[in-house]
Design a protein around this motif. Structure first.
Motif, PDB file in Angstrom:
ATOM      1  N   GLN A 154       1.315   5.299   1.532  1.00 24.50           N
ATOM      2  CA  GLN A 154       1.168   5.886   2.869  1.00 24.50           C
ATOM      3  C   GLN A 154      -0.279   6.253   3.188  1.00 24.50           C
ATOM      4  O   GLN A 154      -0.697   6.202   4.341  1.00 24.50           O
ATOM      5  CB  GLN A 154       2.039   7.146   3.017  1.00 24.50           C
ATOM      6  CG  GLN A 154       3.519   6.866   3.258  1.00 24.50           C
ATOM      7  CD  GLN A 154       3.820   6.296   4.623  1.00 24.50           C
ATOM      8  OE1 GLN A 154       2.982   6.308   5.526  1.00 24.50           O
ATOM      9  NE2 GLN A 154       5.027   5.777   4.800  1.00 24.50           N
ATOM     10  N   ASN A 155      -1.042   6.650   2.172  1.00 27.02           N
ATOM     11  CA  ASN A 155      -2.436   7.030   2.414  1.00 27.02           C
ATOM     12  C   ASN A 155      -3.389   5.845   2.267  1.00 27.02           C
ATOM     13  O   ASN A 155      -4.595   6.030   2.181  1.00 27.02           O
ATOM     14  CB  ASN A 155      -2.850   8.174   1.476  1.00 27.02           C
ATOM     15  CG  ASN A 155      -2.751   7.784   0.005  1.00 27.02           C
ATOM     16  OD1 ASN A 155      -1.903   6.968  -0.359  1.00 27.02           O
ATOM     17  ND2 ASN A 155      -3.589   8.366  -0.814  1.00 27.02           N
ATOM     18  N   GLY A 156      -2.849   4.638   2.190  1.00 29.41           N
ATOM     19  CA  GLY A 156      -3.687   3.446   2.202  1.00 29.41           C
ATOM     20  C   GLY A 156      -4.072   2.915   0.834  1.00 29.41           C
ATOM     21  O   GLY A 156      -4.624   1.818   0.737  1.00 29.41           O
ATOM     22  N   THR A 157      -3.782   3.663  -0.222  1.00 31.40           N
ATOM     23  CA  THR A 157      -4.149   3.226  -1.572  1.00 31.40           C
ATOM     24  C   THR A 157      -3.455   1.908  -1.918  1.00 31.40           C
ATOM     25  O   THR A 157      -2.255   1.754  -1.686  1.00 31.40           O
ATOM     26  CB  THR A 157      -3.763   4.306  -2.606  1.00 31.40           C
ATOM     27  OG1 THR A 157      -4.422   5.518  -2.254  1.00 31.40           O
ATOM     28  CG2 THR A 157      -4.144   3.885  -4.011  1.00 31.40           C
TER      29      THR A 157
ATOM     30  N   THR B 269      -8.834   2.386  -1.418  1.00 33.22           N
ATOM     31  CA  THR B 269      -8.269   1.924  -0.151  1.00 33.22           C
ATOM     32  C   THR B 269      -9.146   0.802   0.400  1.00 33.22           C
ATOM     33  O   THR B 269     -10.258   0.590  -0.091  1.00 33.22           O
ATOM     34  CB  THR B 269      -8.205   3.064   0.887  1.00 33.22           C
ATOM     35  OG1 THR B 269      -9.545   3.494   1.170  1.00 33.22           O
ATOM     36  CG2 THR B 269      -7.395   4.245   0.383  1.00 33.22           C
TER      37      THR B 269
ATOM     38  N   PRO C  28       6.703   4.945   0.449  1.00 33.43           N
ATOM     39  CA  PRO C  28       6.725   6.288   1.048  1.00 33.43           C
ATOM     40  C   PRO C  28       5.751   7.259   0.373  1.00 33.43           C
ATOM     41  O   PRO C  28       5.382   8.265   0.971  1.00 33.43           O
ATOM     42  CB  PRO C  28       8.171   6.747   0.841  1.00 33.43           C
ATOM     43  CG  PRO C  28       8.693   5.920  -0.281  1.00 33.43           C
ATOM     44  CD  PRO C  28       7.977   4.598  -0.206  1.00 33.43           C
ATOM     45  N   LYS C  29       5.325   6.952  -0.838  1.00 35.44           N
ATOM     46  CA  LYS C  29       4.470   7.880  -1.594  1.00 35.44           C
ATOM     47  C   LYS C  29       3.005   7.816  -1.158  1.00 35.44           C
ATOM     48  O   LYS C  29       2.579   6.868  -0.506  1.00 35.44           O
ATOM     49  CB  LYS C  29       4.543   7.547  -3.081  1.00 35.44           C
ATOM     50  CG  LYS C  29       5.947   7.627  -3.654  1.00 35.44           C
ATOM     51  CD  LYS C  29       5.954   7.314  -5.131  1.00 35.44           C
ATOM     52  CE  LYS C  29       7.406   7.308  -5.619  1.00 35.44           C
ATOM     53  NZ  LYS C  29       7.512   7.123  -7.066  1.00 35.44           N
ATOM     54  N   THR C  30       2.256   8.831  -1.545  1.00 37.17           N
ATOM     55  CA  THR C  30       0.799   8.744  -1.479  1.00 37.17           C
ATOM     56  C   THR C  30       0.283   8.749  -2.915  1.00 37.17           C
ATOM     57  O   THR C  30       0.915   9.320  -3.804  1.00 37.17           O
ATOM     58  CB  THR C  30       0.163   9.909  -0.695  1.00 37.17           C
ATOM     59  OG1 THR C  30       0.310  11.120  -1.451  1.00 37.17           O
ATOM     60  CG2 THR C  30       0.799  10.098   0.669  1.00 37.17           C
ATOM     61  N   LYS C  31      -0.856   8.097  -3.130  1.00 35.43           N
ATOM     62  CA  LYS C  31      -1.411   7.990  -4.492  1.00 35.43           C
ATOM     63  C   LYS C  31      -2.936   8.021  -4.402  1.00 35.43           C
ATOM     64  O   LYS C  31      -3.513   7.517  -3.443  1.00 35.43           O
ATOM     65  CB  LYS C  31      -1.042   6.630  -5.106  1.00 35.43           C
ATOM     66  CG  LYS C  31       0.266   6.589  -5.866  1.00 35.43           C
ATOM     67  CD  LYS C  31       0.062   6.951  -7.350  1.00 35.43           C
ATOM     68  CE  LYS C  31       1.267   6.581  -8.194  1.00 35.43           C
ATOM     69  NZ  LYS C  31       2.431   7.434  -7.947  1.00 35.43           N
ATOM     70  N   THR C  32      -3.561   8.590  -5.415  1.00 34.99           N
ATOM     71  CA  THR C  32      -5.020   8.519  -5.477  1.00 34.99           C
ATOM     72  C   THR C  32      -5.421   7.105  -5.881  1.00 34.99           C
ATOM     73  O   THR C  32      -4.740   6.469  -6.671  1.00 34.99           O
ATOM     74  CB  THR C  32      -5.572   9.518  -6.512  1.00 34.99           C
ATOM     75  OG1 THR C  32      -4.888   9.316  -7.758  1.00 34.99           O
ATOM     76  CG2 THR C  32      -5.323  10.949  -6.079  1.00 34.99           C
ATOM     77  N   GLY C  33      -6.509   6.631  -5.329  1.00 32.49           N
ATOM     78  CA  GLY C  33      -6.968   5.283  -5.675  1.00 32.49           C
ATOM     79  C   GLY C  33      -7.734   4.644  -4.548  1.00 32.49           C
ATOM     80  O   GLY C  33      -8.021   5.272  -3.523  1.00 32.49           O
TER      81      GLY C  33
ATOM     82  N   LYS D 186       0.826  -1.201   0.000  1.00 33.57           N
ATOM     83  CA  LYS D 186       0.000   0.000   0.000  1.00 33.57           C
ATOM     84  C   LYS D 186       0.860   1.250   0.000  1.00 33.57           C
ATOM     85  O   LYS D 186       2.056   1.200   0.292  1.00 33.57           O
ATOM     86  CB  LYS D 186      -0.927   0.001   1.222  1.00 33.57           C
ATOM     87  CG  LYS D 186      -0.192  -0.028   2.567  1.00 33.57           C
ATOM     88  CD  LYS D 186      -1.170  -0.202   3.722  1.00 33.57           C
ATOM     89  CE  LYS D 186      -0.492  -0.328   5.063  1.00 33.57           C
ATOM     90  NZ  LYS D 186       0.098   0.900   5.611  1.00 33.57           N
TER      91      LYS D 186
END
Lengths: 336, 336
Positions: free
Chosen positions: A184-187, A309, A302-307, A182
């Motif tokens: 960092q933002n759970g995507t 969760t 380490p990244k965040t991505k739209t998508g 995943k």
């Protein structure tokens, strides 16, 4: 920070967790050797079955650090064990060995670690937790009888957590863990969520498990191969595809990998026949498998991505986390 | 695992990262002392401004470990420094001190650490990275002139990353970090996402920053106080509320906390007047602040929860992660 037995045992734990899921059917174990002045000579772990136990690896690295050049040329753990017993008899008097698990007392792929510790003459042996394996236990008692100073129960809870999969295997039960990559933002969507190093580790784990469980939608949408190509291994786990709808394209590479069985079922009953089981999947599989999962293994980019969760309430407990190249790896326990 | 200078420097780094954001206006620094046999005597960090530097803390703990009972009774870092110089002149001959940052050469709240190292007679000094502070630097050169064996550049990249906020302060710029509490699946909503220990750490950080930035919606929806009650401190940061709509309820406790200013603005210009700045918020603030954030500080609960996640593409780099009671703390760099 207090520099005490717990500090050194934690260093053993940190090393051992790197090999969690890779040592089946053996337990992950970490060991550390202090010389008679308290200088760290080595910190090593048991890395995979049929290879050296943690204590033997730590002793090997200790004598290499002390200048021995011959031992690396010996091909097998058994020969290294014999070489150490012959050439370093009582050499480690005054020294301490820390080990997360009671040193074994049985002949497996290698001779008993308790014999090694006795031969090398370690004065002090610090043990995390006792061996639940009736075949291997007895090391602590033996070492006490041989007049070693033995201390056990150091970070016992943490050492038992490390040992959880092994304890289940010993009870003839299976150990089931859910691997999730995943951001960092759970995507969880997108190709190559994890780094190459993390994906290599997953492929290595696949060579050690005996069953890999995935959902039918993963097969239909991602058309994965689920082999171990990133670590150049021909050893692959059997596959269980959980689906209520058997419309799967049998022509995709997944079904062509040699030396494995692929099952298509609508439930988890088949898991009874396997011992070391990894589940890979998304929200659907996460929900379905909540009651049968022991541990979760999260690779976090380490990244965040739209998508998309995973939207679930799950009570987990963090056991250990560490950086693996750019990603963070977290092992968690499923609190059921 | 190889037990070398990098191994010991990593132990210093692990200790220092625990105090990241707490040492302003000083840098976080970690130090470790090996005795002449290589035995670890201490691993310590600089914990907050006006308290002992890492080298002094490490020396204090080393003599306590060696049996000194008097030093703990001395009230100030300066007195401890003097006590050590008087009572342990050349006592550490043969010993090594590791420090993530070049030992300072200036009189601040405490006398120079380079003088301490010289007085105590450390044979070897291993430095991570040199001091960017023109006022404090020169320690390496001084120690070489005093005939210490000095090695620098060990884990230099990692030691510089630790030092990043301090480097910005030295350039008279501000350091801005975004703190986010989330569940493993990225959910950021819900009361008490983080553990009590994590929330206490956040309150402690609030006593050290000079400006806390939040969004208008957070004020309207959560009606927070944003004080430091969990660590019983009266020291609170100024508050900047970013909103285009000034319909805020001035009667909530946030506006009643003594000793601070509360600003309501539609942009980040005010940040120019501050040096150590934390942003707390959700998706809206995350997007708005993308271009001004240096570091991200993520507190990740072991649980998963249904709820809102941040849906953004952001390129971050993981710098350090560690367990803090039940949560995982991750520091990341914003790759802009």
């Amino acid at each position: 920070m207090v520099i005490n037995d717990e500090f050194y045992m934690q260093l053993c734990l940190n090393e051992a967790w790197k090999y969690q899921a890779l040592t089946y059917p053996n337990p992950p174990v970490g060991a550390l050797i202090l010389d008679k002045h308290g200088n760290i000579l080595s910190i090593e772990a048991h890395q995979e079955a049929r290879q050296a136990h943690a204590e033997l690896n730590a002793a090997i690295q200790a004598v290499i650090k002390l200048g021995d050049t011959k031992i690396t040329k010996l091909p097998s753990p058994g020969e290294k064990h014999s070489y150490l017993c012959e050439n370093y008899q009582n050499y480690f008097q005054g020294c301490t060995i820390y080990v997360t698990l009671e040193p074994c007392m049985h002949h497996g792929s290698t001779p008993p670690c308790s014999i090694l510790i006795k031969s090398l003459g370690f004065t002090k042996v610090v043990i995390g937790t006792l061996d639940p394996n009736p075949m291997a236990k007895g090391g602590k008692q033996y070492l006490i009888e041989q007049n070693h100073e033995v201390l056990s129960g150091i970070l016992q809870k943490e050492c038992k957590q490390l040992l959880y999969p092994f304890i289940k295997w010993q009870m003839n039960k299976n150990f089931v863990f859910f691997k999730l990559a995943k951001f960092q933002n759970g995507t969880i969507t997108g190709k190559h969520v994890s780094s190459l190093e993390s994906r290599k580790l997953v492929h290595k784990i696949r060579t050690k498990i005996d069953l890999l469980v995935i959902g039918g939608d993963t097969v239909r949408n991602d058309r994965p191969t689920l082999d171990c190509r990133l670590v150049d291994s021909q050893k692959v786990p059997d596959i269980l595809i959980i689906t209520s709808d058997d419309n799967l394209d049998r022509e995709i590479p997944l079904f062509k990998v040699p030396n494995r069985k692929v099952y298509i079922k609508n439930d988890f009953k088949l898991l009874e026949n396997y011992k070391h089981i990894m589940i890979e999947g998304g929200e659907g599989m996460f929900v379905k498998s909540r009651d049968i999962v022991d541990f979760y293994l999260f690779f976090t980019s380490p990244k965040t991505k739209t998508g998309k969760t995973i939207q679930i309430d799950a009570n987990l407990k963090s056991l250990h986390c560490f950086k693996n190249s750019s990603d963070t790896i977290t092992w968690l326990e499923n609190i059921r």
